[in-house]
Design an enzyme around this catalytic site. Sequence first.
Site, mmCIF file in Angstrom:
data_model
loop_
_atom_site.group_PDB
_atom_site.id
_atom_site.type_symbol
_atom_site.label_atom_id
_atom_site.label_comp_id
_atom_site.label_asym_id
_atom_site.label_seq_id
_atom_site.Cartn_x
_atom_site.Cartn_y
_atom_site.Cartn_z
ATOM 1 N N HIS A 160 0.588 -1.436 0.030
ATOM 2 C CA HIS A 160 0.182 0.177 -0.431
ATOM 3 C C HIS A 160 0.650 1.526 0.014
ATOM 4 C CE1 HIS A 160 -3.324 -2.278 1.034
ATOM 5 N NE2 HIS A 160 -2.653 -3.190 2.057
ATOM 6 N N SER A 281 15.783 21.362 -16.052
ATOM 7 C CA SER A 281 14.610 21.817 -16.946
ATOM 8 C C SER A 281 15.183 22.964 -17.096
ATOM 9 C CB SER A 281 14.015 21.925 -14.948
ATOM 10 O OG SER A 281 13.159 23.318 -15.197
ATOM 11 N N LYS A 287 16.600 20.844 -10.716
ATOM 12 C CA LYS A 287 16.166 19.970 -11.416
ATOM 13 C C LYS A 287 17.059 18.960 -12.706
ATOM 14 C CE LYS A 287 12.532 18.931 -11.114
ATOM 15 N NZ LYS A 287 10.523 19.574 -11.402
ATOM 16 N N ASN A 289 15.978 15.390 -13.867
ATOM 17 C CA ASN A 289 14.179 14.460 -14.077
ATOM 18 C C ASN A 289 14.646 13.315 -14.242
ATOM 19 O OD1 ASN A 289 12.685 17.108 -12.934
ATOM 20 N ND2 ASN A 289 12.924 17.775 -15.503
ATOM 21 N N GLU A 294 10.080 7.871 -16.942
ATOM 22 C CA GLU A 294 8.651 8.306 -17.200
ATOM 23 C C GLU A 294 8.498 8.274 -18.840
ATOM 24 O OE1 GLU A 294 8.258 12.883 -15.443
ATOM 25 O OE2 GLU A 294 10.019 12.679 -15.056
ATOM 26 N N TYR A 321 -9.892 -14.286 -45.416
ATOM 27 C CA TYR A 321 -8.722 -13.495 -45.715
ATOM 28 C C TYR A 321 -9.531 -11.445 -45.933
ATOM 29 C CZ TYR A 321 -5.680 -9.322 -46.086
ATOM 30 O OH TYR A 321 -5.234 -8.454 -46.578
ATOM 31 N N GLN A 326 -5.154 -6.159 -42.651
ATOM 32 C CA GLN A 326 -3.856 -4.992 -43.317
ATOM 33 C C GLN A 326 -3.089 -4.085 -42.450
ATOM 34 O OE1 GLN A 326 -2.766 -4.315 -47.507
ATOM 35 N NE2 GLN A 326 -3.413 -1.916 -47.150
ATOM 36 N N LYS A 329 -0.650 -4.775 -39.436
ATOM 37 C CA LYS A 329 1.048 -4.187 -38.791
ATOM 38 C C LYS A 329 2.093 -3.830 -38.397
ATOM 39 C CE LYS A 329 0.647 -7.467 -42.596
ATOM 40 N NZ LYS A 329 -0.245 -6.889 -43.196
HETATM 41 N N1 ARG Z 1 -1.056 -5.759 -48.420
HETATM 42 C C1 ARG Z 1 -1.743 -6.825 -47.905
HETATM 43 C C2 ARG Z 1 -2.312 -7.077 -46.609
HETATM 44 O O1 ARG Z 1 -1.262 -6.635 -45.461
HETATM 45 C C3 ARG Z 1 -2.187 -8.266 -48.372
HETATM 46 C C4 ARG Z 1 -3.037 -9.555 -48.573
HETATM 47 C C5 ARG Z 1 -3.604 -9.196 -49.751
HETATM 48 N N2 ARG Z 1 -4.475 -9.632 -50.230
HETATM 49 C C6 ARG Z 1 -5.907 -9.761 -51.113
HETATM 50 N N3 ARG Z 1 -6.302 -10.300 -51.043
HETATM 51 N N4 ARG Z 1 -5.881 -8.660 -51.509
HETATM 52 O O2 ARG Z 1 -2.348 -7.595 -45.914
#
Ligand code: ARG
Length: 460
Positions: A160, A281, A287, A289, A294, A321, A326, A329
């Site tokens: 605590h 600072s 200061k 820091n 942080e 899919y 996409q 990523k």
């Molecule tokens: N650039 C696409 C991705 O990252 C690749 C796959 C695309 N496939 C499709 N059927 N359009 O998902």
Amino acid sequence: MATSSNLLWVGRGSGELDALMKRFNESMPFDIRLWEADIRGSIAYARALGRAKLLTRAEVTALTRGLEAVAAEFRANTFAVQDDDEDIHTAVERRLREIAGPVAGKLHTGRSRNDQVATDHRLFCMGAIDQISAGLREAIAALLAQAEPHVKTVMPGYTHLQRAQPITWAQFCLAYVWQFARDLDRLADARRRTASLPLGSGALAGNPFAIDRAALAEDLGFETVGENSLDGVSDRDFVAELAFCGALIGVHLSRLAEDLVLYATSEFGFVSFAEAYSTGSSLMPQKKNPDAMELTRGKSGRLVGNLMSVLTLLKGLPMTYDKDMQEDKEPIFDTLDTLTMTLAVVAGALRTLTVNAGRMRGALDPAMLSTDVAEYLVRRGVPFREAHHIAGRAVALADGKGESLRALTLAEWRALSPRFGADIVDLFNYARSVASRDASGGTSPRAIREQIRKARKLLA
Ligand code: ARG
């Protein structure tokens, strides 16, 4: 019709894409980071096509050489992205065609960008897991370097955020070592599931050309072959798992950062950061820091956010899919980049952190030994609940007199319980208290050395 455009899917219609839609659809600005995985995957796929007798030996060689030439351009930073390079897969194939000629058109036999991107992304994540694991090991090594000289450096332990019981600086540092050890274990576990090959799933229904997927898996360093082609192109669990591992590492780093921010305040003064990891600072000359910590605490926010992005992205997707994927990523790239930098900074800040053992000792208070008082009575046959009650009365008595627990007289102790003897004074020794917690996992120097021995194995 199709030859005038690099767009892979041209052929279905002749419609020009709206300029903004074209940009909206593109992933090349970020999935360019998959170039190495994409080329590795394609070289392996060309070999697989050769084994399946769909390509001659000469064609496999031409494709392999061409792909290696494309890789060389990426490595040398001379790869010229073109306007129609929709994503990394299209871009590599476009350049391959320029270098190797029409044979490039045979590479995609039985393959879809759907199983291709799933393969590339998994390869990338396997590399990311290895990189984050290396960063974690650096942080663990830095924590161990802090712990080793301080197995007897006593400080207050908190619950605590109130002073609770004496512990050691080594025990504190090792607590974070074991958090990071679990993170390493979690990453290794996630890696095992990531290393399942989707290539050979085709667009969704499977590969019609008797591709030897086990050989492909072996070639690319995958441990298993995905069991179902629909799952193969639609599964992004590995992305979510890595994002989760990253988020939890972020939470661990943030908690460590918060402790160190507190301990570095003038009020605590337990530790101080090296100049190299502190900032001043612009207004207040005094200061210093703890910005490194942080920012570490702050960056955990985006790591948690990246996990939320991935889970939210996936939750409504129908088999198989969908272009939404996409978007899986950038969060992972950000998680990898954020952790790589943060772990390195944390390791550096820890290695250069100085400990003020005097301030730690000065923050100890005899009341922190009231549990030891109860334990003293337990060793003399008093049931713990009763012992706890008596120790509480001792604390209240000392408080009432405005004195420390250590100042109670033997007569006062014996009035509380006849089991108290003259040796009660020996109890007011923090090192003794720490040494008494000697069961494995405890804060005694012996138990800590045992922990350090085990933790060292994480780095082997
Ligand atoms: N650039 C696409 C991705 O990252 C690749 C796959 C695309 N496939 C499709 N059927 N359009 O998902």
